[in-house]
Design a protein around this motif. Structure first.
Motif, PDB file in Angstrom:
ATOM      1  N   ASP A   1       0.816  -1.217   0.000  1.00 24.07           N
ATOM      2  CA  ASP A   1       0.000   0.000   0.000  1.00 24.07           C
ATOM      3  C   ASP A   1       0.849   1.266   0.000  1.00 24.07           C
ATOM      4  O   ASP A   1       0.634   2.177   0.812  1.00 24.07           O
ATOM      5  N   PRO A   2       1.817   1.385  -0.920  1.00 22.47           N
ATOM      6  CA  PRO A   2       2.575   2.632  -0.992  1.00 22.47           C
ATOM      7  C   PRO A   2       1.718   3.749  -1.572  1.00 22.47           C
ATOM      8  O   PRO A   2       0.995   3.560  -2.547  1.00 22.47           O
ATOM      9  N   GLN A   3       1.781   4.903  -0.937  1.00 23.53           N
ATOM     10  CA  GLN A   3       1.056   6.086  -1.398  1.00 23.53           C
ATOM     11  C   GLN A   3       2.067   7.223  -1.494  1.00 23.53           C
ATOM     12  O   GLN A   3       2.784   7.510  -0.538  1.00 23.53           O
ATOM     13  N   VAL A   4       2.135   7.846  -2.650  1.00 27.70           N
ATOM     14  CA  VAL A   4       3.215   8.791  -2.897  1.00 27.70           C
ATOM     15  C   VAL A   4       2.709  10.013  -3.638  1.00 27.70           C
ATOM     16  O   VAL A   4       1.833   9.924  -4.497  1.00 27.70           O
ATOM     17  N   HIS A   5       3.234  11.176  -3.271  1.00 31.98           N
ATOM     18  CA  HIS A   5       2.998  12.383  -4.053  1.00 31.98           C
ATOM     19  C   HIS A   5       4.118  13.376  -3.791  1.00 31.98           C
ATOM     20  O   HIS A   5       4.941  13.184  -2.900  1.00 31.98           O
ATOM     21  N   ILE A   6       4.168  14.418  -4.580  1.00 27.61           N
ATOM     22  CA  ILE A   6       5.127  15.511  -4.394  1.00 27.61           C
ATOM     23  C   ILE A   6       4.353  16.706  -3.866  1.00 27.61           C
ATOM     24  O   ILE A   6       3.354  17.122  -4.463  1.00 27.61           O
ATOM     25  N   ASN A   7       4.803  17.253  -2.741  1.00 26.66           N
ATOM     26  CA  ASN A   7       4.040  18.324  -2.115  1.00 26.66           C
ATOM     27  C   ASN A   7       4.402  19.696  -2.701  1.00 26.66           C
ATOM     28  O   ASN A   7       5.171  19.811  -3.657  1.00 26.66           O
ATOM     29  N   ASP A   8       3.838  20.740  -2.105  1.00 24.71           N
ATOM     30  CA  ASP A   8       3.977  22.091  -2.645  1.00 24.71           C
ATOM     31  C   ASP A   8       5.418  22.605  -2.653  1.00 24.71           C
ATOM     32  O   ASP A   8       5.768  23.487  -3.440  1.00 24.71           O
ATOM     33  N   THR A   9       6.257  22.071  -1.780  1.00 24.50           N
ATOM     34  CA  THR A   9       7.649  22.528  -1.708  1.00 24.50           C
ATOM     35  C   THR A   9       8.578  21.696  -2.577  1.00 24.50           C
ATOM     36  O   THR A   9       9.778  21.952  -2.612  1.00 24.50           O
ATOM     37  N   GLY A  10       8.039  20.679  -3.242  1.00 18.76           N
ATOM     38  CA  GLY A  10       8.857  19.822  -4.087  1.00 18.76           C
ATOM     39  C   GLY A  10       9.398  18.598  -3.391  1.00 18.76           C
ATOM     40  O   GLY A  10      10.133  17.803  -3.994  1.00 18.76           O
ATOM     41  N   SER A  11       9.042  18.414  -2.123  1.00 17.16           N
ATOM     42  CA  SER A  11       9.459  17.222  -1.396  1.00 17.16           C
ATOM     43  C   SER A  11       8.555  16.049  -1.758  1.00 17.16           C
ATOM     44  O   SER A  11       7.376  16.225  -2.051  1.00 17.16           O
ATOM     45  N   GLY A  12       9.118  14.859  -1.708  1.00 14.78           N
ATOM     46  CA  GLY A  12       8.324  13.658  -1.887  1.00 14.78           C
ATOM     47  C   GLY A  12       7.739  13.215  -0.562  1.00 14.78           C
ATOM     48  O   GLY A  12       8.395  13.304   0.484  1.00 14.78           O
TER      49      GLY A  12
ATOM     50  N   LEU B   1       5.952   9.887   1.121  1.00 14.86           N
ATOM     51  CA  LEU B   1       5.741   8.459   0.889  1.00 14.86           C
ATOM     52  C   LEU B   1       5.237   7.794   2.154  1.00 14.86           C
ATOM     53  O   LEU B   1       5.921   7.791   3.171  1.00 14.86           O
ATOM     54  N   PHE B   2       4.024   7.282   2.080  1.00 11.22           N
ATOM     55  CA  PHE B   2       3.463   6.464   3.152  1.00 11.22           C
ATOM     56  C   PHE B   2       3.424   5.022   2.653  1.00 11.22           C
ATOM     57  O   PHE B   2       3.098   4.777   1.492  1.00 11.22           O
ATOM     58  N   TYR B   3       3.739   4.079   3.535  1.00 11.00           N
ATOM     59  CA  TYR B   3       3.574   2.672   3.161  1.00 11.00           C
ATOM     60  C   TYR B   3       3.461   1.819   4.419  1.00 11.00           C
ATOM     61  O   TYR B   3       3.783   2.264   5.526  1.00 11.00           O
ATOM     62  N   CYS B   4       2.985   0.598   4.232  1.00  2.13           N
ATOM     63  CA  CYS B   4       2.779  -0.319   5.340  1.00  2.13           C
ATOM     64  C   CYS B   4       3.781  -1.463   5.271  1.00  2.13           C
ATOM     65  O   CYS B   4       4.165  -1.894   4.176  1.00  2.13           O
TER      66      CYS B   4
ATOM     67  N   LYS C   1       0.148  -9.779  15.914  1.00  2.00           N
ATOM     68  CA  LYS C   1      -0.720  -8.747  16.468  1.00  2.00           C
ATOM     69  C   LYS C   1      -0.824  -7.585  15.492  1.00  2.00           C
ATOM     70  O   LYS C   1       0.115  -7.321  14.731  1.00  2.00           O
ATOM     71  N   PRO C   2      -1.949  -6.864  15.502  1.00  2.00           N
ATOM     72  CA  PRO C   2      -2.128  -5.743  14.561  1.00  2.00           C
ATOM     73  C   PRO C   2      -1.038  -4.688  14.647  1.00  2.00           C
ATOM     74  O   PRO C   2      -0.689  -4.069  13.643  1.00  2.00           O
ATOM     75  N   GLU C   3      -0.481  -4.470  15.842  1.00  2.00           N
ATOM     76  CA  GLU C   3       0.534  -3.426  15.969  1.00  2.00           C
ATOM     77  C   GLU C   3       1.833  -3.773  15.247  1.00  2.00           C
ATOM     78  O   GLU C   3       2.715  -2.925  15.095  1.00  2.00           O
ATOM     79  N   ASN C   4       1.975  -5.024  14.831  1.00  2.00           N
ATOM     80  CA  ASN C   4       3.148  -5.411  14.067  1.00  2.00           C
ATOM     81  C   ASN C   4       2.958  -5.228  12.561  1.00  2.00           C
ATOM     82  O   ASN C   4       3.787  -5.679  11.765  1.00  2.00           O
TER      83      ASN C   4
ATOM     84  N   THR D   1       8.421   8.894  10.282  1.00  2.00           N
ATOM     85  CA  THR D   1       7.615   8.575  11.454  1.00  2.00           C
ATOM     86  C   THR D   1       6.982   7.206  11.229  1.00  2.00           C
ATOM     87  O   THR D   1       6.571   6.901  10.119  1.00  2.00           O
ATOM     88  N   VAL D   2       6.948   6.379  12.255  1.00  2.00           N
ATOM     89  CA  VAL D   2       6.313   5.074  12.142  1.00  2.00           C
ATOM     90  C   VAL D   2       5.135   5.009  13.101  1.00  2.00           C
ATOM     91  O   VAL D   2       5.191   5.521  14.215  1.00  2.00           O
ATOM     92  N   VAL D   3       4.063   4.395  12.642  1.00  2.00           N
ATOM     93  CA  VAL D   3       2.848   4.295  13.450  1.00  2.00           C
ATOM     94  C   VAL D   3       2.411   2.839  13.504  1.00  2.00           C
ATOM     95  O   VAL D   3       1.843   2.299  12.539  1.00  2.00           O
ATOM     96  N   PRO D   4       2.669   2.142  14.611  1.00  2.00           N
ATOM     97  CA  PRO D   4       2.265   0.740  14.736  1.00  2.00           C
ATOM     98  C   PRO D   4       0.740   0.605  14.655  1.00  2.00           C
ATOM     99  O   PRO D   4       0.007   1.390  15.265  1.00  2.00           O
ATOM    100  N   GLY D   5       0.300  -0.385  13.925  1.00  2.00           N
ATOM    101  CA  GLY D   5      -1.131  -0.672  13.865  1.00  2.00           C
ATOM    102  C   GLY D   5      -1.948   0.244  12.989  1.00  2.00           C
ATOM    103  O   GLY D   5      -3.164   0.078  12.881  1.00  2.00           O
ATOM    104  N   ALA D   6      -1.334   1.211  12.313  1.00  2.00           N
ATOM    105  CA  ALA D   6      -2.085   2.188  11.538  1.00  2.00           C
ATOM    106  C   ALA D   6      -2.609   1.636  10.227  1.00  2.00           C
ATOM    107  O   ALA D   6      -3.464   2.254   9.594  1.00  2.00           O
TER     108      ALA D   6
END
Length: 218
Positions: free
Chosen positions: A148-159, A161-164, A186-189, A211-216
């Motif tokens: 589930d990678p989700q990617v875009h380039i924001n207003d400042t030109g930075s990439g 990237l969220f993924y699980c 367990k879901p948090e893993n 940043t990492v978010v367990p279970g997200a």
């Protein structure tokens, strides 16, 4: 791998402020520019798994070749996008994660590959993450699934990237005793990574905040 108890705690020490500063320099409510929207995913959710080898065309920028042990597999599902710029972010984001796995397996505290894909802002935290395993004389075995990678380039030109990553089929193995510690089912893993990447003059998208978010990932 016991990541929620030991490893996520370290990863969370990366300042989320760096991620938030990528929201843009203008006034008003522009905080959404570093948030992944469903429409931003575009065509990257291909059903085929991406190759675990280093992406093609890396030689010009000097990207290192990263090889994982036969005992450990990192499977990347859907890491493709029809937009070449977004695909470049996916490629370098994937190799950043693989570089850290390889460093743990090789007990390499000074991995050049980890330094290659991380900025000064994230390299110290990556080093701490790897050092925990080295200090405990542990390697990685089994497999993880990055999806589930989700990617875009924001207003400042930075990439952005969220993924699980599903770590429930991964374990640690003590190099001296061969004792194996399995990861709890367990879901948090199942962990979500929320990364910002910036392109350097050589065209490499280096991770500049994480940043990492367990279970997200549900």
């Amino acid at each position: 791998m016991n990541r929620p108890a030991r490893l996520v705690a370290v990863a969370l020490t990366v300042s989320t402020a760096l991620l938030l500063t990528a929201c843009g320099s203008g006034g008003g409510d522009d905080s959404s520019s570093d948030k992944i929207k469903g429409a931003d995913a575009g065509g990257e959710k291909a059903s085929a798994s991406a190759s675990a080898s280093a992406p093609a065309g890396q030689d010009a920028a000097g990207r290192p070749k990263i090889t994982l042990s036969r005992e450990f597999q990192a499977n990347f599902e859907g890491w493709t996008n029809s937009d070449p710029k977004l695909q470049a972010i996916l490629n370098d984001g994937r190799e950043e994660l693989r570089s850290e796995y390889a460093a743990v397996i090789e007990a390499d505290l000074n991995s050049s590959a980890v330094a290659f894909y991380n900025s000064d802002a994230t390299l110290a935290t990556a080093h701490k993450w790897i050092k925990q395993f080295v200090d405990d004389d542990e390697s990685l075995i089994g497999s993880v699934r990055a999806f589930d990678p989700q990617v875009h380039i924001n207003d400042t030109g930075s990439g952005v990237l969220f993924y699980c990553v599903d770590e429930r089929k991964a374990s640690t193995k003590n190099r001296r005793t061969a004792k194996i510690t399995t990861t709890a089912d367990k879901p948090e893993n199942v962990i979500q990574y929320r990364n910002r990447l910036d392109k350097n003059p050589q065209g490499v998208w280096k991770t500049t905040s994480s940043t990492v978010v367990p279970g997200a990932c549900g």
